[in-house]
Scaffold this active site. Structure first.
Site, short mmCIF file in Angstrom:
data_model
loop_
_atom_site.label_atom_id
_atom_site.label_comp_id
_atom_site.label_asym_id
_atom_site.label_seq_id
_atom_site.Cartn_x
_atom_site.Cartn_y
_atom_site.Cartn_z
CB CYS A 74 35.89 39.48 50.59
SG CYS A 74 34.26 38.96 51.16
CG HIS A 160 40.17 29.74 47.82
ND1 HIS A 160 39.01 29.72 48.55
CD2 HIS A 160 40.40 31.05 47.52
CE1 HIS A 160 38.54 30.96 48.66
NE2 HIS A 160 39.37 31.78 48.06
CD GLU A 209 34.42 32.81 53.93
OE1 GLU A 209 35.14 33.75 54.27
OE2 GLU A 209 33.31 32.95 53.37
CB CYS A 218 33.13 31.23 50.34
SG CYS A 218 34.81 31.89 50.20
N GLY A 221 35.66 31.45 47.11
CA GLY A 221 35.66 29.99 47.21
C GLY A 221 34.92 29.35 46.03
N1 LIG Z 1 37.81 34.24 54.56
C1 LIG Z 1 38.43 34.79 53.35
C2 LIG Z 1 37.97 36.25 53.13
C3 LIG Z 1 36.49 36.34 52.77
C4 LIG Z 1 36.17 35.57 51.52
C5 LIG Z 1 34.70 35.24 51.28
N2 LIG Z 1 33.78 35.75 52.24
C6 LIG Z 1 34.29 35.60 49.85
O1 LIG Z 1 33.10 35.89 49.61
O2 LIG Z 1 35.18 35.52 48.96
C7 LIG Z 1 39.95 34.77 53.50
O3 LIG Z 1 40.43 34.72 54.64
O4 LIG Z 1 40.64 34.79 52.48
#
Ligand SMILES: N[C@H](CCC[C@H](N)C(=O)O)C(=O)O
Length: 275
Positions: A74, A160, A209, A218, A221
């Site tokens: 994250c 991703h 997400e 994100c 992301g």
């Molecule tokens: N939902 C993401 C985790 C949080 C990523 C996001 N909040 C960031 O800032 O990178 C996943 O399941 O891989």
């Protein structure tokens, strides 16, 4: 059980941060979902747990989505993590190494209050994302109910799928994003980014997400979108990423080089909850 927590946000991607060093914390999936619930709990996109490192790093960094699932990485959370351990006296260092399920990353507190993180290198091999495909390609057709879409696939430690679209504000993020998130060709599900190129050094991005739905920003992301944009020849090596929650700066020199991310990390409030 009384639980001290800190509410933090990075560009509106918000977190409940827990000190698992000075308080013994064992939470099951249901308890995490309750803490993340915006009506019955505190409310957050992800819950971040600070723990002692098992290896040579300074800390262990565990990440749980609002649906209670533990994930590998994250980016916005990593910036908040270093702000948290610094502000709570758990370290005096401005640059720390934190171990995650997908390896060690190193966030660095900048003098202007921003945080820069070496997010490691992107991984394109389908089986490592994981994504079911015959071989690595720049783009893939993905069958959906109705017409197929074209995506690119990359891992920043977490998976991703990135779609290049002409207008993110009118992209089907909630409907199509949910379909791609749980598409059978992504065995661990996937984060879904919608990328609009504004110029070779500026993009607009929305992300549905995995395990949280659309967030205001994100971090991984943004890294994934810039890497895909560079791979497709659409972007230069340093890019401003405009998200609904604000701006990130992402840079990648290509090949096996790491992706660098710079952005804010803000403490909103401290609290205590009876779980
Ligand atoms: N939902 C993401 C985790 C949080 C990523 C996001 N909040 C960031 O800032 O990178 C996943 O399941 O891989």
């Amino acid at each position: 059980m009384k639980l001290k927590f800190t509410k933090m946000q990075g560009l509106g991607n918000d977190f409940v941060v827990l000190d698992g060093i000075n308080q013994a914390i064992t939470l099951d999936r249901e308890q995490i979902r309750k803490l993340a619930d915006r009506h019955f709990g505190i409310g957050c996109d992800q819950l971040l747990l600070v723990e002692k490192a098992e290896g040579q790093a300074d800390f262990r960094y565990r990440i749980f989505n609002a649906d209670g699932g533990e994930v590998e990485q994250c980016g916005n959370g990593a910036r908040c993590f270093v702000r948290y351990v610094h502000d709570h006296g758990l370290t005096q260092k401005n640059e720390i190494r934190i171990e995650t399920l997908s390896g060690v990353i190193s966030p660095h507190l900048e003098v202007n209050g921003n945080v820069t993180v070496n997010m490691g290198k992107p991984i394109f091999e389908p089986e490592a994302i994981p994504f079911i495909a015959e071989k690595r390609a720049l783009t893939y057709p993905l069958e959906l109910p109705g017409q197929p879409v074209t995506i690119s696939a990359v891992s920043m430690g977490n998976p991703h799928a990135v779609r290049v679209v002409p207008d993110v504000d009118n992209a089907p993020v909630d409907t199509e994003g949910a379909l791609i998130e749980s598409h059978p060709r992504f065995p661990k599900r996937v984060n879904v980014g919608y990328l609009q190129v504004l110029g070779r050094t500026h993009i607009k991005l929305r992300v549905f997400e995995r395990g949280a739905g659309e967030t205001l920003a994100c971090g991984t992301g943004a890294c994934a979108a810039v890497v895909v944009g560079i791979d497709l020849g659409l972007l230069d090596h340093q890019v401003k990423v405009s998200t609904r929650g604000g701006e990130l700066t992402i840079s990648w020199q290509g090949n096996d080089e790491p992706v660098w991310m710079t952005g804010p990390a803000v403490t909103v409030f401290e609290g205590e909850i009876n779980l």
